[in-house]
Scaffold this motif. Structure first.
Motif, PDB file in Angstrom:
ATOM      1  N   VAL A  37      -4.024   4.990  -1.082  1.00 26.90           N
ATOM      2  CA  VAL A  37      -4.377   6.408  -1.151  1.00 26.90           C
ATOM      3  C   VAL A  37      -5.273   6.619  -2.361  1.00 26.90           C
ATOM      4  N   ALA A  38      -6.408   7.276  -2.164  1.00 27.23           N
ATOM      5  CA  ALA A  38      -7.314   7.618  -3.254  1.00 27.23           C
ATOM      6  C   ALA A  38      -7.466   9.130  -3.297  1.00 27.23           C
ATOM      7  N   ALA A  39      -7.251   9.713  -4.470  1.00 26.53           N
ATOM      8  CA  ALA A  39      -7.494  11.153  -4.594  1.00 26.53           C
ATOM      9  C   ALA A  39      -8.973  11.444  -4.473  1.00 26.53           C
ATOM     10  N   HIS A  40      -9.798  10.549  -5.026  1.00 34.46           N
ATOM     11  CA  HIS A  40     -11.260  10.688  -4.991  1.00 34.46           C
ATOM     12  C   HIS A  40     -11.879   9.334  -4.679  1.00 34.46           C
ATOM     13  N   PRO A  41     -13.081   9.294  -4.118  1.00 31.33           N
ATOM     14  CA  PRO A  41     -13.788   8.025  -3.989  1.00 31.33           C
ATOM     15  C   PRO A  41     -13.921   7.369  -5.361  1.00 31.33           C
ATOM     16  N   ASP A  42     -13.652   6.124  -5.463  1.00 31.26           N
ATOM     17  CA  ASP A  42     -13.654   5.200  -6.608  1.00 31.26           C
ATOM     18  C   ASP A  42     -12.258   4.948  -7.160  1.00 31.26           C
ATOM     19  N   ASP A  43     -11.273   5.841  -6.874  1.00 32.01           N
ATOM     20  CA  ASP A  43      -9.894   5.562  -7.301  1.00 32.01           C
ATOM     21  C   ASP A  43      -9.403   4.244  -6.714  1.00 32.01           C
ATOM     22  N   GLU A  44      -9.754   4.018  -5.451  1.00 27.81           N
ATOM     23  CA  GLU A  44      -9.277   2.812  -4.761  1.00 27.81           C
ATOM     24  C   GLU A  44      -9.812   1.549  -5.432  1.00 27.81           C
ATOM     25  N   THR A  45     -11.064   1.603  -5.910  1.00 26.43           N
ATOM     26  CA  THR A  45     -11.674   0.430  -6.530  1.00 26.43           C
ATOM     27  C   THR A  45     -11.182   0.236  -7.952  1.00 26.43           C
ATOM     28  N   LEU A  46     -11.169   1.323  -8.734  1.00 19.11           N
ATOM     29  CA  LEU A  46     -10.715   1.230 -10.114  1.00 19.11           C
ATOM     30  C   LEU A  46      -9.270   0.743 -10.192  1.00 19.11           C
ATOM     31  N   GLY A  47      -8.383   1.385  -9.446  1.00 22.58           N
ATOM     32  CA  GLY A  47      -6.962   1.103  -9.578  1.00 22.58           C
ATOM     33  C   GLY A  47      -6.450  -0.037  -8.743  1.00 22.58           C
ATOM     34  N   ALA A  48      -7.037  -0.273  -7.575  1.00 17.73           N
ATOM     35  CA  ALA A  48      -6.457  -1.246  -6.641  1.00 17.73           C
ATOM     36  C   ALA A  48      -7.501  -2.133  -5.977  1.00 17.73           C
ATOM     37  N   GLY A  49      -8.709  -2.204  -6.550  1.00 19.74           N
ATOM     38  CA  GLY A  49      -9.761  -3.002  -5.922  1.00 19.74           C
ATOM     39  C   GLY A  49      -9.391  -4.467  -5.779  1.00 19.74           C
ATOM     40  N   GLY A  50      -8.750  -5.031  -6.799  1.00 21.03           N
ATOM     41  CA  GLY A  50      -8.354  -6.432  -6.716  1.00 21.03           C
ATOM     42  C   GLY A  50      -7.312  -6.671  -5.652  1.00 21.03           C
ATOM     43  N   LEU A  51      -6.360  -5.754  -5.533  1.00 16.94           N
ATOM     44  CA  LEU A  51      -5.323  -5.873  -4.505  1.00 16.94           C
ATOM     45  C   LEU A  51      -5.940  -5.770  -3.108  1.00 16.94           C
ATOM     46  N   ILE A  52      -6.871  -4.829  -2.937  1.00 16.60           N
ATOM     47  CA  ILE A  52      -7.531  -4.689  -1.637  1.00 16.60           C
ATOM     48  C   ILE A  52      -8.287  -5.966  -1.288  1.00 16.60           C
ATOM     49  N   ALA A  53      -8.995  -6.526  -2.274  1.00 11.06           N
ATOM     50  CA  ALA A  53      -9.749  -7.757  -2.032  1.00 11.06           C
ATOM     51  C   ALA A  53      -8.817  -8.911  -1.681  1.00 11.06           C
ATOM     52  N   ARG A  54      -7.725  -9.008  -2.405  1.00 12.62           N
ATOM     53  CA  ARG A  54      -6.755 -10.080  -2.149  1.00 12.62           C
ATOM     54  C   ARG A  54      -6.177  -9.939  -0.743  1.00 12.62           C
ATOM     55  N   ALA A  55      -5.818  -8.730  -0.357  1.00 19.43           N
ATOM     56  CA  ALA A  55      -5.272  -8.503   0.984  1.00 19.43           C
ATOM     57  C   ALA A  55      -6.317  -8.820   2.044  1.00 19.43           C
ATOM     58  N   ALA A 155      -1.758  13.399  -5.290  1.00 13.85           N
ATOM     59  CA  ALA A 155      -1.849  12.252  -4.381  1.00 13.85           C
ATOM     60  C   ALA A 155      -0.565  11.429  -4.427  1.00 13.85           C
ATOM     61  N   ALA A 156      -0.017  11.256  -5.641  1.00 15.87           N
ATOM     62  CA  ALA A 156       1.248  10.524  -5.775  1.00 15.87           C
ATOM     63  C   ALA A 156       2.380  11.255  -5.073  1.00 15.87           C
ATOM     64  N   ALA A 157       2.427  12.590  -5.233  1.00 16.85           N
ATOM     65  CA  ALA A 157       3.484  13.371  -4.587  1.00 16.85           C
ATOM     66  C   ALA A 157       3.386  13.272  -3.070  1.00 16.85           C
ATOM     67  N   ALA A 158       2.165  13.338  -2.546  1.00 13.27           N
ATOM     68  CA  ALA A 158       1.981  13.230  -1.100  1.00 13.27           C
ATOM     69  C   ALA A 158       2.395  11.849  -0.599  1.00 13.27           C
ATOM     70  N   ALA A 159       2.054  10.811  -1.363  1.00 12.22           N
ATOM     71  CA  ALA A 159       2.433   9.453  -0.961  1.00 12.22           C
ATOM     72  C   ALA A 159       3.941   9.267  -1.008  1.00 12.22           C
ATOM     73  N   ARG A 160       4.575   9.791  -2.052  1.00 16.18           N
ATOM     74  CA  ARG A 160       6.039   9.668  -2.144  1.00 16.18           C
ATOM     75  C   ARG A 160       6.711  10.389  -0.983  1.00 16.18           C
ATOM     76  N   ASP A 161       6.206  11.561  -0.646  1.00 21.93           N
ATOM     77  CA  ASP A 161       6.797  12.296   0.466  1.00 21.93           C
ATOM     78  C   ASP A 161       6.616  11.525   1.774  1.00 21.93           C
ATOM     79  N   ALA A 162       5.434  10.949   1.964  1.00 20.80           N
ATOM     80  CA  ALA A 162       5.181  10.187   3.189  1.00 20.80           C
ATOM     81  C   ALA A 162       6.029   8.918   3.250  1.00 20.80           C
ATOM     82  N   ALA A 163       6.342   8.353   2.088  1.00 19.07           N
ATOM     83  CA  ALA A 163       7.097   7.091   2.055  1.00 19.07           C
ATOM     84  C   ALA A 163       8.574   7.286   2.333  1.00 19.07           C
TER      85      ALA A 163
END
Length: 458
Positions: A37-55, A155-163
Protein backbone atom coordinates in the motif's frame (compact mmCIF):
# COMPACT_ATOMS: atom_id res chain seq x y z
CA UNK A 1 2.23 13.73 15.60
CA UNK A 2 5.67 15.25 15.04
CA UNK A 3 5.72 18.41 12.92
CA UNK A 4 8.52 18.55 10.33
CA UNK A 5 9.43 20.05 6.97
CA UNK A 6 11.03 18.15 4.12
CA UNK A 7 13.27 21.17 3.47
CA UNK A 8 14.66 21.22 7.03
CA UNK A 9 17.93 19.54 7.93
CA UNK A 10 17.07 16.10 9.22
CA UNK A 11 19.05 13.30 10.82
CA UNK A 12 21.97 12.44 8.58
CA UNK A 13 22.31 8.92 7.21
CA UNK A 14 25.77 8.74 8.76
CA UNK A 15 24.11 9.00 12.20
CA UNK A 16 21.84 6.05 11.46
CA UNK A 17 24.76 4.03 10.06
CA UNK A 18 26.95 4.72 13.08
CA UNK A 19 24.28 3.65 15.55
CA UNK A 20 22.75 0.73 13.69
CA UNK A 21 21.45 -1.81 16.20
CA UNK A 22 21.00 -5.58 15.77
CA UNK A 23 17.50 -6.26 14.44
CA UNK A 24 15.73 -9.53 13.69
CA UNK A 25 15.84 -10.53 10.03
CA UNK A 26 12.73 -10.46 7.86
CA UNK A 27 11.96 -14.07 6.91
CA UNK A 28 11.31 -13.66 3.21
CA UNK A 29 11.07 -17.43 2.64
CA UNK A 30 7.55 -17.33 4.08
CA UNK A 31 6.29 -14.89 1.41
CA UNK A 32 3.83 -16.25 -1.16
CA UNK A 33 1.94 -13.10 -2.18
CA UNK A 34 2.76 -9.42 -1.64
CA UNK A 35 0.34 -6.47 -1.49
CA UNK A 36 2.01 -3.09 -0.94
CA UNK A 37 0.00 0.00 0.00
CA UNK A 38 1.36 3.42 -0.97
CA UNK A 39 -0.24 6.63 0.26
CA UNK A 40 1.46 8.45 -2.63
CA UNK A 41 3.46 7.40 -5.70
CA UNK A 42 7.10 6.76 -4.59
CA UNK A 43 6.17 5.45 -1.11
CA UNK A 44 6.31 1.93 -2.53
CA UNK A 45 9.85 2.45 -3.87
CA UNK A 46 11.29 4.37 -0.93
CA UNK A 47 9.92 2.08 1.77
CA UNK A 48 9.56 -1.31 0.11
CA UNK A 49 11.32 -1.19 -3.27
CA UNK A 50 13.85 -3.84 -2.28
CA UNK A 51 11.13 -6.16 -0.99
CA UNK A 52 9.12 -5.72 -4.19
CA UNK A 53 12.20 -6.47 -6.28
CA UNK A 54 13.04 -9.53 -4.21
CA UNK A 55 9.48 -10.84 -4.51
CA UNK A 56 9.46 -10.18 -8.25
CA UNK A 57 12.71 -12.12 -8.76
CA UNK A 58 11.24 -15.03 -6.81
CA UNK A 59 8.10 -15.14 -8.94
CA UNK A 60 5.88 -14.02 -6.06
CA UNK A 61 2.72 -12.18 -7.26
CA UNK A 62 3.02 -8.47 -6.39
CA UNK A 63 0.32 -5.79 -6.34
CA UNK A 64 0.90 -2.15 -5.39
CA UNK A 65 -2.22 -0.25 -4.29
CA UNK A 66 -1.59 3.49 -4.71
CA UNK A 67 -4.19 5.41 -2.72
CA UNK A 68 -3.58 8.93 -4.11
CA UNK A 69 -1.86 10.41 -7.14
CA UNK A 70 0.30 12.69 -5.00
CA UNK A 71 -1.01 15.79 -6.73
CA UNK A 72 -0.39 17.98 -3.66
CA UNK A 73 3.39 17.48 -3.67
CA UNK A 74 4.15 20.97 -5.05
CA UNK A 75 1.48 23.33 -3.70
CA UNK A 76 3.52 26.42 -4.64
CA UNK A 77 4.20 25.44 -8.24
CA UNK A 78 3.20 27.91 -10.96
CA UNK A 79 4.06 25.50 -13.77
CA UNK A 80 2.33 22.28 -12.68
CA UNK A 81 -1.23 22.33 -11.39
CA UNK A 82 -2.61 19.33 -9.44
CA UNK A 83 -4.08 17.69 -12.53
CA UNK A 84 -0.76 17.79 -14.36
CA UNK A 85 1.11 16.50 -11.33
CA UNK A 86 -1.39 13.68 -10.91
CA UNK A 87 -0.91 12.60 -14.53
CA UNK A 88 2.89 12.70 -14.19
CA UNK A 89 2.97 10.74 -10.99
CA UNK A 90 0.61 8.05 -12.25
CA UNK A 91 3.01 7.38 -15.12
CA UNK A 92 6.00 7.46 -12.78
CA UNK A 93 4.66 4.95 -10.29
CA UNK A 94 3.57 2.56 -13.02
CA UNK A 95 7.04 2.66 -14.54
CA UNK A 96 8.74 2.34 -11.15
CA UNK A 97 6.81 -0.80 -10.20
CA UNK A 98 7.59 -2.32 -13.60
CA UNK A 99 11.30 -1.65 -12.95
CA UNK A 100 11.09 -3.33 -9.56
CA UNK A 101 8.96 -6.32 -10.57
CA UNK A 102 8.11 -6.52 -14.28
CA UNK A 103 5.10 -8.77 -13.63
CA UNK A 104 3.84 -6.63 -10.77
CA UNK A 105 0.39 -5.06 -10.88
CA UNK A 106 -0.50 -1.46 -10.00
CA UNK A 107 -3.91 -0.39 -8.75
CA UNK A 108 -4.45 3.39 -8.78
CA UNK A 109 -7.25 4.42 -6.44
CA UNK A 110 -7.30 8.17 -7.28
CA UNK A 111 -8.28 9.34 -3.79
CA UNK A 112 -7.55 13.04 -3.11
CA UNK A 113 -4.03 13.71 -1.86
CA UNK A 114 -3.97 15.04 1.69
CA UNK A 115 -7.45 13.81 2.67
CA UNK A 116 -6.97 10.09 3.28
CA UNK A 117 -8.08 10.42 6.88
CA UNK A 118 -11.54 11.28 5.54
CA UNK A 119 -11.54 8.40 3.02
CA UNK A 120 -10.50 5.48 5.22
CA UNK A 121 -13.50 3.33 4.37
CA UNK A 122 -12.82 3.54 0.62
CA UNK A 123 -9.14 2.84 1.10
CA UNK A 124 -9.82 -0.12 3.38
CA UNK A 125 -12.35 -1.63 0.96
CA UNK A 126 -9.91 -1.36 -1.94
CA UNK A 127 -7.12 -3.01 0.06
CA UNK A 128 -9.53 -5.72 1.26
CA UNK A 129 -10.59 -6.42 -2.33
CA UNK A 130 -6.96 -6.82 -3.33
CA UNK A 131 -6.16 -9.14 -0.43
CA UNK A 132 -9.24 -11.30 -0.96
CA UNK A 133 -9.34 -14.17 1.54
CA UNK A 134 -5.60 -13.89 2.18
CA UNK A 135 -4.00 -17.11 3.30
CA UNK A 136 -0.63 -18.34 4.57
CA UNK A 137 2.22 -16.36 3.07
CA UNK A 138 0.09 -13.35 2.12
CA UNK A 139 1.92 -10.19 3.16
CA UNK A 140 0.35 -6.74 3.41
CA UNK A 141 2.84 -3.86 3.65
CA UNK A 142 2.01 -0.18 4.20
CA UNK A 143 3.56 3.08 5.45
CA UNK A 144 4.19 3.25 9.21
CA UNK A 145 1.37 4.56 11.37
CA UNK A 146 3.87 6.66 13.37
CA UNK A 147 5.64 8.18 10.35
CA UNK A 148 4.16 11.61 11.28
CA UNK A 149 2.55 12.15 7.89
CA UNK A 150 -1.28 12.23 8.07
CA UNK A 151 -1.71 10.32 4.81
CA UNK A 152 0.82 7.70 5.92
CA UNK A 153 -1.03 7.22 9.20
CA UNK A 154 -4.31 6.92 7.30
CA UNK A 155 -2.83 4.38 4.88
CA UNK A 156 -1.63 2.34 7.86
CA UNK A 157 -5.08 2.52 9.49
CA UNK A 158 -6.76 1.38 6.28
CA UNK A 159 -4.30 -1.51 5.91
CA UNK A 160 -4.77 -2.59 9.52
CA UNK A 161 -8.53 -2.54 9.11
CA UNK A 162 -8.29 -4.57 5.90
CA UNK A 163 -5.94 -7.08 7.55
CA UNK A 164 -8.26 -7.83 10.46
CA UNK A 165 -10.06 -11.15 10.29
CA UNK A 166 -7.94 -12.26 7.33
CA UNK A 167 -5.00 -14.60 7.24
CA UNK A 168 -2.31 -12.06 6.36
CA UNK A 169 1.03 -10.96 7.76
CA UNK A 170 1.15 -7.20 8.23
CA UNK A 171 4.22 -4.97 8.08
CA UNK A 172 4.70 -1.20 8.00
CA UNK A 173 7.68 0.76 6.67
CA UNK A 174 9.03 4.12 7.87
CA UNK A 175 9.80 6.89 5.39
CA UNK A 176 9.81 10.34 6.94
CA UNK A 177 10.78 8.98 10.38
CA UNK A 178 14.34 8.59 9.07
CA UNK A 179 14.30 12.36 8.54
CA UNK A 180 12.79 13.66 11.79
CA UNK A 181 13.65 10.90 14.26
CA UNK A 182 16.93 9.67 15.77
CA UNK A 183 18.25 6.20 16.67
CA UNK A 184 17.65 6.90 20.39
CA UNK A 185 14.04 8.00 19.87
CA UNK A 186 11.55 5.97 21.92
CA UNK A 187 9.15 5.93 18.96
CA UNK A 188 10.96 2.89 17.55
CA UNK A 189 9.21 -0.24 18.91
CA UNK A 190 11.49 -2.75 20.58
CA UNK A 191 11.07 -6.30 19.35
CA UNK A 192 8.95 -5.34 16.31
CA UNK A 193 11.66 -4.14 13.90
CA UNK A 194 12.68 -6.42 11.04
CA UNK A 195 15.49 -5.83 8.53
CA UNK A 196 15.60 -7.18 4.99
CA UNK A 197 19.12 -7.40 3.56
CA UNK A 198 19.07 -6.41 -0.10
CA UNK A 199 20.94 -8.27 -2.81
CA UNK A 200 22.90 -6.11 -5.31
CA UNK A 201 20.28 -6.68 -8.00
CA UNK A 202 17.49 -5.56 -5.65
CA UNK A 203 19.40 -2.39 -4.78
CA UNK A 204 19.98 -1.72 -8.48
CA UNK A 205 16.31 -2.13 -9.29
CA UNK A 206 15.33 0.11 -6.37
CA UNK A 207 17.71 2.85 -7.53
CA UNK A 208 16.37 2.56 -11.08
CA UNK A 209 12.77 2.80 -9.83
CA UNK A 210 13.56 5.81 -7.67
CA UNK A 211 15.11 7.58 -10.64
CA UNK A 212 11.80 7.18 -12.48
CA UNK A 213 10.02 9.35 -9.89
CA UNK A 214 11.47 12.39 -11.62
CA UNK A 215 8.85 14.85 -10.37
CA UNK A 216 10.02 14.19 -6.82
CA UNK A 217 13.82 13.96 -7.18
CA UNK A 218 14.34 16.65 -9.83
CA UNK A 219 13.11 20.25 -9.99
CA UNK A 220 9.98 20.70 -12.07
CA UNK A 221 11.53 23.94 -13.36
CA UNK A 222 13.87 26.65 -12.20
CA UNK A 223 11.04 28.67 -10.68
CA UNK A 224 10.25 28.92 -6.94
CA UNK A 225 7.83 26.23 -5.82
CA UNK A 226 9.23 23.66 -8.24
CA UNK A 227 12.12 22.46 -6.07
CA UNK A 228 12.61 18.68 -5.63
CA UNK A 229 10.75 17.11 -2.70
CA UNK A 230 13.32 14.36 -2.13
CA UNK A 231 16.61 16.02 -1.26
CA UNK A 232 19.90 14.15 -1.64
CA UNK A 233 20.38 13.93 2.15
CA UNK A 234 16.93 12.35 2.53
CA UNK A 235 17.39 10.03 -0.43
CA UNK A 236 20.50 8.60 1.24
CA UNK A 237 18.29 6.78 3.78
CA UNK A 238 16.93 4.63 0.94
CA UNK A 239 20.26 3.76 -0.65
CA UNK A 240 21.11 1.35 2.17
CA UNK A 241 21.81 -2.33 1.62
CA UNK A 242 18.81 -3.15 3.80
CA UNK A 243 15.20 -2.06 4.43
CA UNK A 244 13.48 -1.81 7.81
CA UNK A 245 9.94 -2.94 8.58
CA UNK A 246 7.75 -2.96 11.68
CA UNK A 247 5.80 -6.19 12.18
CA UNK A 248 2.23 -5.53 13.32
CA UNK A 249 0.31 -8.08 15.37
CA UNK A 250 -3.15 -8.05 13.75
CA UNK A 251 -4.60 -9.78 16.81
CA UNK A 252 -3.62 -7.08 19.28
CA UNK A 253 -3.05 -3.86 17.34
CA UNK A 254 -6.37 -2.46 18.63
CA UNK A 255 -5.90 -3.71 22.19
CA UNK A 256 -4.84 -0.27 23.41
CA UNK A 257 -7.99 1.36 22.04
CA UNK A 258 -10.18 1.63 25.15
CA UNK A 259 -13.78 0.52 25.41
CA UNK A 260 -16.37 3.27 25.01
CA UNK A 261 -17.34 4.63 28.43
CA UNK A 262 -20.80 5.23 29.85
CA UNK A 263 -20.48 8.98 29.32
CA UNK A 264 -20.37 8.40 25.55
CA UNK A 265 -23.76 6.70 25.60
CA UNK A 266 -25.39 9.06 28.09
CA UNK A 267 -24.40 11.92 25.81
CA UNK A 268 -25.56 10.00 22.74
CA UNK A 269 -29.04 9.45 24.19
CA UNK A 270 -29.40 12.97 25.64
CA UNK A 271 -32.55 14.64 24.37
CA UNK A 272 -33.69 11.73 22.17
CA UNK A 273 -35.67 8.56 22.83
CA UNK A 274 -34.53 6.40 19.93
CA UNK A 275 -31.35 7.72 18.25
CA UNK A 276 -30.81 4.54 16.20
CA UNK A 277 -34.39 4.31 14.91
CA UNK A 278 -35.13 0.91 16.47
CA UNK A 279 -38.84 1.72 16.55
CA UNK A 280 -39.16 3.26 13.09
CA UNK A 281 -36.69 1.81 10.59
CA UNK A 282 -37.55 -1.22 8.46
CA UNK A 283 -33.83 -2.03 8.49
CA UNK A 284 -34.00 -2.56 12.25
CA UNK A 285 -37.31 -4.45 12.17
CA UNK A 286 -36.08 -6.78 9.43
CA UNK A 287 -32.84 -7.42 11.30
CA UNK A 288 -34.79 -8.39 14.44
CA UNK A 289 -36.96 -10.77 12.42
CA UNK A 290 -33.87 -12.45 11.00
CA UNK A 291 -32.23 -12.63 14.44
CA UNK A 292 -35.23 -14.40 15.95
CA UNK A 293 -35.54 -16.71 12.95
CA UNK A 294 -31.87 -17.74 13.36
CA UNK A 295 -32.47 -19.12 16.86
CA UNK A 296 -32.13 -22.92 16.80
CA UNK A 297 -35.00 -23.52 19.26
CA UNK A 298 -38.53 -22.17 19.63
CA UNK A 299 -38.25 -21.66 23.40
CA UNK A 300 -35.51 -20.76 25.85
CA UNK A 301 -35.60 -20.83 29.62
CA UNK A 302 -33.42 -17.84 30.49
CA UNK A 303 -31.91 -15.21 28.17
CA UNK A 304 -29.26 -12.59 28.83
CA UNK A 305 -29.28 -9.60 26.50
CA UNK A 306 -26.11 -7.48 26.52
CA UNK A 307 -26.62 -3.86 25.48
CA UNK A 308 -30.42 -3.85 25.39
CA UNK A 309 -30.80 -0.09 24.67
CA UNK A 310 -34.50 0.91 24.71
CA UNK A 311 -35.75 -2.69 24.86
CA UNK A 312 -37.22 -3.23 21.38
CA UNK A 313 -35.43 -6.53 20.80
CA UNK A 314 -35.96 -7.34 24.48
CA UNK A 315 -39.70 -7.30 23.85
CA UNK A 316 -39.34 -9.85 21.05
CA UNK A 317 -37.10 -12.05 23.19
CA UNK A 318 -39.69 -12.00 25.97
CA UNK A 319 -42.09 -13.79 23.61
CA UNK A 320 -39.54 -16.57 23.12
CA UNK A 321 -37.97 -16.90 26.57
CA UNK A 322 -39.36 -17.64 30.02
CA UNK A 323 -37.14 -14.93 31.48
CA UNK A 324 -34.97 -12.19 30.01
CA UNK A 325 -32.32 -10.31 31.95
CA UNK A 326 -31.28 -7.24 29.93
CA UNK A 327 -28.35 -4.96 30.73
CA UNK A 328 -27.06 -1.66 29.37
CA UNK A 329 -24.33 0.77 30.33
CA UNK A 330 -26.54 3.90 30.16
CA UNK A 331 -29.51 4.80 32.36
CA UNK A 332 -31.42 6.91 29.82
CA UNK A 333 -32.31 4.05 27.41
CA UNK A 334 -33.08 1.77 30.38
CA UNK A 335 -35.81 4.19 31.51
CA UNK A 336 -37.51 3.73 28.13
CA UNK A 337 -36.97 -0.05 28.19
CA UNK A 338 -38.44 -0.44 31.68
CA UNK A 339 -41.54 1.55 30.69
CA UNK A 340 -41.97 -0.53 27.53
CA UNK A 341 -41.93 -3.86 29.39
CA UNK A 342 -43.38 -2.85 32.75
CA UNK A 343 -46.17 -5.43 32.40
CA UNK A 344 -43.85 -8.36 31.59
CA UNK A 345 -42.96 -10.08 34.90
CA UNK A 346 -40.26 -12.29 33.38
CA UNK A 347 -38.16 -9.33 32.20
CA UNK A 348 -35.61 -7.56 34.38
CA UNK A 349 -33.26 -4.69 33.57
CA UNK A 350 -29.92 -3.76 35.11
CA UNK A 351 -27.45 -0.98 34.52
CA UNK A 352 -24.00 -2.61 34.25
CA UNK A 353 -20.56 -1.75 32.96
CA UNK A 354 -19.33 -4.91 31.30
CA UNK A 355 -17.30 -7.00 31.73
CA UNK A 356 -16.45 -5.87 35.29
CA UNK A 357 -20.09 -5.87 36.48
CA UNK A 358 -21.24 -9.23 35.15
CA UNK A 359 -24.80 -10.47 35.77
CA UNK A 360 -25.25 -13.45 38.04
CA UNK A 361 -26.93 -16.66 36.96
CA UNK A 362 -26.85 -19.16 34.11
CA UNK A 363 -28.50 -18.68 30.73
CA UNK A 364 -29.36 -20.89 27.79
CA UNK A 365 -29.42 -17.88 25.42
CA UNK A 366 -27.06 -14.90 25.34
CA UNK A 367 -27.68 -12.12 22.82
CA UNK A 368 -25.00 -9.67 21.66
CA UNK A 369 -26.74 -7.38 19.21
CA UNK A 370 -24.82 -4.27 18.10
CA UNK A 371 -22.71 -4.15 21.26
CA UNK A 372 -19.45 -6.05 20.73
CA UNK A 373 -17.57 -3.30 18.88
CA UNK A 374 -17.93 -0.89 21.80
CA UNK A 375 -15.31 -2.90 23.72
CA UNK A 376 -11.55 -2.87 23.37
CA UNK A 377 -10.13 -6.06 21.88
CA UNK A 378 -8.94 -7.16 25.31
CA UNK A 379 -12.27 -6.50 27.04
CA UNK A 380 -14.23 -8.13 24.22
CA UNK A 381 -12.29 -11.34 24.76
CA UNK A 382 -13.11 -11.12 28.46
CA UNK A 383 -16.79 -10.54 27.67
CA UNK A 384 -16.87 -13.59 25.40
CA UNK A 385 -15.14 -15.69 28.03
CA UNK A 386 -17.75 -14.65 30.58
CA UNK A 387 -20.51 -15.48 28.09
CA UNK A 388 -19.10 -18.97 27.72
CA UNK A 389 -18.88 -19.43 31.49
CA UNK A 390 -22.47 -18.19 31.99
CA UNK A 391 -24.03 -20.54 29.45
CA UNK A 392 -25.77 -23.78 30.31
CA UNK A 393 -24.57 -26.96 28.60
CA UNK A 394 -27.16 -26.48 25.84
CA UNK A 395 -26.64 -22.72 25.67
CA UNK A 396 -26.68 -20.59 22.53
CA UNK A 397 -24.91 -17.32 21.68
CA UNK A 398 -26.48 -15.16 18.97
CA UNK A 399 -24.61 -12.12 17.69
CA UNK A 400 -25.52 -9.46 15.14
CA UNK A 401 -23.37 -6.45 14.23
CA UNK A 402 -23.17 -3.55 11.75
CA UNK A 403 -20.34 -4.09 9.25
CA UNK A 404 -19.57 -0.55 8.11
CA UNK A 405 -16.65 1.21 9.86
CA UNK A 406 -17.46 3.75 12.58
CA UNK A 407 -14.44 5.87 13.63
CA UNK A 408 -15.55 6.14 17.27
CA UNK A 409 -15.85 2.38 17.78
CA UNK A 410 -12.76 0.49 19.00
CA UNK A 411 -13.56 -2.53 16.79
CA UNK A 412 -15.41 -3.40 13.61
CA UNK A 413 -18.36 -5.78 13.47
CA UNK A 414 -16.35 -8.27 11.44
CA UNK A 415 -13.61 -8.22 14.08
CA UNK A 416 -16.18 -8.97 16.80
CA UNK A 417 -17.41 -12.03 14.92
CA UNK A 418 -13.86 -13.18 14.21
CA UNK A 419 -13.24 -13.18 17.96
CA UNK A 420 -16.46 -15.14 18.48
CA UNK A 421 -15.23 -17.68 15.95
CA UNK A 422 -12.17 -18.27 18.16
CA UNK A 423 -14.19 -18.97 21.31
CA UNK A 424 -12.89 -22.30 22.60
CA UNK A 425 -15.42 -25.12 22.72
CA UNK A 426 -17.96 -23.48 20.38
CA UNK A 427 -18.81 -23.76 16.72
CA UNK A 428 -20.66 -21.48 14.32
CA UNK A 429 -24.02 -23.08 13.43
CA UNK A 430 -25.65 -20.15 11.61
CA UNK A 431 -23.97 -17.55 9.40
CA UNK A 432 -25.98 -14.82 7.68
CA UNK A 433 -23.75 -12.25 5.97
CA UNK A 434 -24.98 -9.10 4.27
CA UNK A 435 -23.26 -5.93 3.13
CA UNK A 436 -24.66 -4.10 6.16
CA UNK A 437 -24.56 -6.62 9.00
CA UNK A 438 -23.37 -10.04 10.09
CA UNK A 439 -25.64 -12.42 12.02
CA UNK A 440 -24.26 -15.62 13.54
CA UNK A 441 -25.17 -18.30 16.08
CA UNK A 442 -22.62 -20.23 18.16
CA UNK A 443 -23.25 -23.45 20.12
CA UNK A 444 -21.10 -25.83 22.13
CA UNK A 445 -19.20 -28.42 20.11
CA UNK A 446 -20.43 -30.85 18.86
CA UNK A 447 -23.62 -29.00 17.93
CA UNK A 448 -26.69 -30.54 16.33
CA UNK A 449 -28.57 -28.80 13.56
CA UNK A 450 -32.26 -27.94 13.75
CA UNK A 451 -33.03 -30.77 11.32
CA UNK A 452 -31.08 -33.22 13.49
CA UNK A 453 -32.94 -32.11 16.59
CA UNK A 454 -36.23 -32.77 14.86
CA UNK A 455 -35.17 -36.16 13.53
CA UNK A 456 -35.15 -35.16 9.88
CA UNK A 457 -31.53 -36.25 9.45
CA UNK A 458 -29.25 -38.52 11.55
Amino acid sequence: MVSFSHTATGTAETVWAAQRKPVQALRIDELRRLVVVAAHPDDETLGAGGLIARAGRAGVPVTVVVLTNGEASHPGSTTHDPARLAALRRVEVTAAVAALAPAGQVRLLDLPDGTLTERLAEASRAISDEIGPGGPGTWLVSPWSLDSHPDHAAAAAAARDAARDRSVTLFEFPIWAWHWSTPEDSVWPDGMLRNLDLAPDDRRRKAQAMALHRSQIQPLSGLPGDEPIIQASFSAHFERDYETYIEIDTETDTALTPSLAGDFFEEFYAGTRDPWGFETRWYEERKRILTLAALPRQRFRAALELGCSIGVLTSDLADTCDTVHAVDIAEQPLLVARARLAERPGVTFERSTLPAEWPEGSFDLIVLSEVGYYFSAEELREVLGRCRDSLTADGVIVACHWRHPVPEYPLTGDRVHAELGRLAGFERTVEHRERDFLLEVFEATPARSVAQREGLVP
